[in-house]
Design an enzyme around this catalytic site. Structure first.
Site, mmCIF file in Angstrom:
data_model
loop_
_atom_site.group_PDB
_atom_site.id
_atom_site.type_symbol
_atom_site.label_atom_id
_atom_site.label_comp_id
_atom_site.label_asym_id
_atom_site.label_seq_id
_atom_site.Cartn_x
_atom_site.Cartn_y
_atom_site.Cartn_z
ATOM 1 N N CYS A 65 0.842 -1.206 0.000
ATOM 2 C CA CYS A 65 0.000 0.000 0.000
ATOM 3 C C CYS A 65 0.870 1.246 0.000
ATOM 4 O O CYS A 65 1.706 1.421 0.891
ATOM 5 C CB CYS A 65 -0.924 0.018 1.221
ATOM 6 N N CYS B 254 -12.628 -10.912 39.549
ATOM 7 C CA CYS B 254 -11.684 -11.764 38.824
ATOM 8 C C CYS B 254 -10.911 -11.001 37.761
ATOM 9 O O CYS B 254 -10.013 -11.548 37.140
ATOM 10 C CB CYS B 254 -12.390 -12.964 38.204
ATOM 11 N N HIS C 217 -3.956 0.092 20.070
ATOM 12 C CA HIS C 217 -3.776 -0.554 21.375
ATOM 13 C C HIS C 217 -4.272 0.288 22.552
ATOM 14 O O HIS C 217 -3.807 0.108 23.676
ATOM 15 C CB HIS C 217 -2.285 -0.860 21.581
ATOM 16 N N CYS D 202 -18.815 -14.932 24.827
ATOM 17 C CA CYS D 202 -19.250 -14.579 26.179
ATOM 18 C C CYS D 202 -18.533 -15.442 27.211
ATOM 19 O O CYS D 202 -18.374 -16.653 27.036
ATOM 20 C CB CYS D 202 -20.754 -14.780 26.275
#
Length: 492
Positions: A230, A339, A262, A307
């Protein structure tokens, strides 16, 4: 998410130069939904303060000719001001990252020093005297005076040696970096000096590509598109670690580092994290398998969707637990996932080096497992997205509405991928974060985002059980959680 029981764990730019043509490209993640940022804003946007998007970023995609025209415009203006050749002006611009205001200030205070710092003029102490000898300093052959060439440093070499020097460097991919052959002389060779020394048009074309690459990469407002083959260039007003997308190849990347986008993790931190993951790949493989033992019966289970809420009915019991920690789903609470937060051992500094090493590994595995799990969920949810598209197509073919009627389902799957992608990159951020009140706030917002993403994932996978208003409300909540976290923690 149900549980599977298993027995085993611009297209017309024909003349564009492609500065990336000789670079290898990483394989694209097959789980990506490439356009998940597009077409979902209307379903989640609201008027007022909470409509603010911390990822909003203005950029322009330029063809090779457009970017070359921009570069040449800067170069011509500076050459006239400094009263130097166009080729020398380009080297000055490269040295100062095309910051014209800074260059003009330096020129005003000390014009000679500016050229020295740009490595186009030698310092007075290193300025060599012109010798009457007609010997080449490389091949030591006697050469006629008209065949001796030198830069401003006056280090003279024969034309044949210069040709070999430039040819070898250009074949090695060097552009702006072609310099004087004299030992300890760092003067750069202007392009109008190099071009006549290259023996073929093919080599000259390569040199043009490498020069263009170096000019763009040195420009603080430009970035080459990292997409394979590109030639496009991304232009911004203010360089930041923000998401940009090429309008030719659709490559999405961080403008600042040209790697995968990110946020909220900054460029330096994501480099450290990816390097650590690569270095510890064998350790990481220990926990990267996609199977776990059921917390109720110890049978090996595999997740078959994105999920992390695991649910199902079996012969003697029902399961309703978290894939990440294997804890009872009901104990996670409505918005705060324990968690997702690593619990540091406050007494670890007083323990042995072996204990500290084990704790460090435990911490890394905690974050790495969640990083991998959300990446896997992204790939599984891409499959859900495909199923939704097929379902919409089937309904339209059966005259059960139009694409517009059912597009909210497709947008929900896109938004889910968008939110989960951000969530995945919160884990490297948290891993390197210093303990303290700010980390506690981050972990709280991270947990809120994770809870709403799992709620959205649950509803997307069971879209027929929820009406449009319920699904779009969950989309709005998840996107607002995501924006709140980025607003507070994404580097601006």
């Amino acid at each position: 998410m149900s549980v599977d029981m298993n027995s085993q764990g611009s297209d017309s730019n024909e003349e564009d130069y492609d500065p990336n043509c000789e670079e290898e490209e990483e394989d694209e993640d097959p789980g990506d939904i490439e356009d998940y940022y597009d077409g979902v804003a209307n379903d989640v946007e609201q008027q007022g303060a909470d409509a603010f998007d911390p990822e909003e970023y203005q950029f322009t995609c330029l063809t090779y000719k457009e970017s070359e025209s921009t570069l040449n415009e800067h170069m011509a203006s500076l050459a006239a001001t400094l009263k130097v050749s166009h080729a020398v002006a380009k080297l000055v611009l490269v040295s100062f990252h095309w910051q014209i205001s800074e260059i003009l200030e330096r020129h005003k205070s000390n014009a000679a020093q500016l050229l020295v710092e740009a490595r186009v003029q030698p310092t007075s102490s290193k300025h060599a005297m012109v010798h009457s000898s007609h010997h080449c300093a490389v091949c030591m052959q006697f050469v006629r005076k008209e065949n001796l060439l030198s830069l401003a440093c006056q280090h003279q070499f024969c034309r044949s040696c210069w040709e070999q020097h430039c040819t070898v460097l250009v074949k090695d991919g060097v552009g702006v970096g072609v310099s004087c052959m004299a030992q300890d002389c760092l003067l750069r060779t202007p392009e109008d000096f190099v071009f006549p020394l290259l023996p073929s048009e093919e080599l000259k074309d390569k040199y043009r590509r490498y020069l263009f690459r170096d000019y763009v990469e040195s420009h603080y407002q430009l970035q080459l598109c990292p997409g394979a083959d590109c030639p496009m260039v991304i232009q911004v007003q203010e360089p930041k670690a923000r998401r940009v997308q090429c309008n030719r190849c659709n490559e999405v990347f961080c403008f600042k580092c040209r790697q995968m986008y990110h946020a909220p993790t900054d460029c330096a931190t994501i480099r450290k994290w990816l390097t650590k993951c690569a270095d510890d790949s064998e350790t990481a493989n220990y926990i990267s398998a996609h199977t776990k033992d059921c917390p109720k019966c110890n049978i090996c289970i595999e997740k078959n969707g994105g999920c992390n809420h695991m649910w199902g009915f079996f012969f003697l019991f029902s399961a309703d637990f978290c894939w990440m920690c294997l804890g009872d789903w009901k104990t996670h609470g409505s918005e705060y996932y324990e968690c997702s937060r690593y619990k540091e051992n406050p007494d670890i500094v007083n323990q042995s080096q072996q204990a500290q090493a084990r704790e460090a590994l435990k911490k890394y595995l905690f974050y790495f497992e969640r990083w991998c799990a959300h990446n896997k969920s992204l790939q599984l949810e891409a499959q859900t997205y495909q199923r939704i598209q097929e379902k919409i197509q089937e309904r339209v073919m059966n005259n059960l509405g139009t694409w517009i009627d059912w597009q909210y389902l497709q947008n929900a799957a896109k938004l889910l991928a968008k939110c989960r992608y951000t969530l995945q990159y919160t884990y490297p951020y948290a891993y390197y974060m210093e303990s303290g009140p700010r980390k506690k706030l981050f972990e709280y917002q991270q947990a809120q985002l994770e809870a709403e993403i799992e709620n959205l994932s649950w509803k997307v996978e069971r879209a027929d059980s929820y009406d449009r208003g319920d699904l779009e409300n969950q989309m709005h909540i998840a996107e607002q959680r995501r924006r709140t976290l980025l607003k507070d923690f994404h580097d601006t």
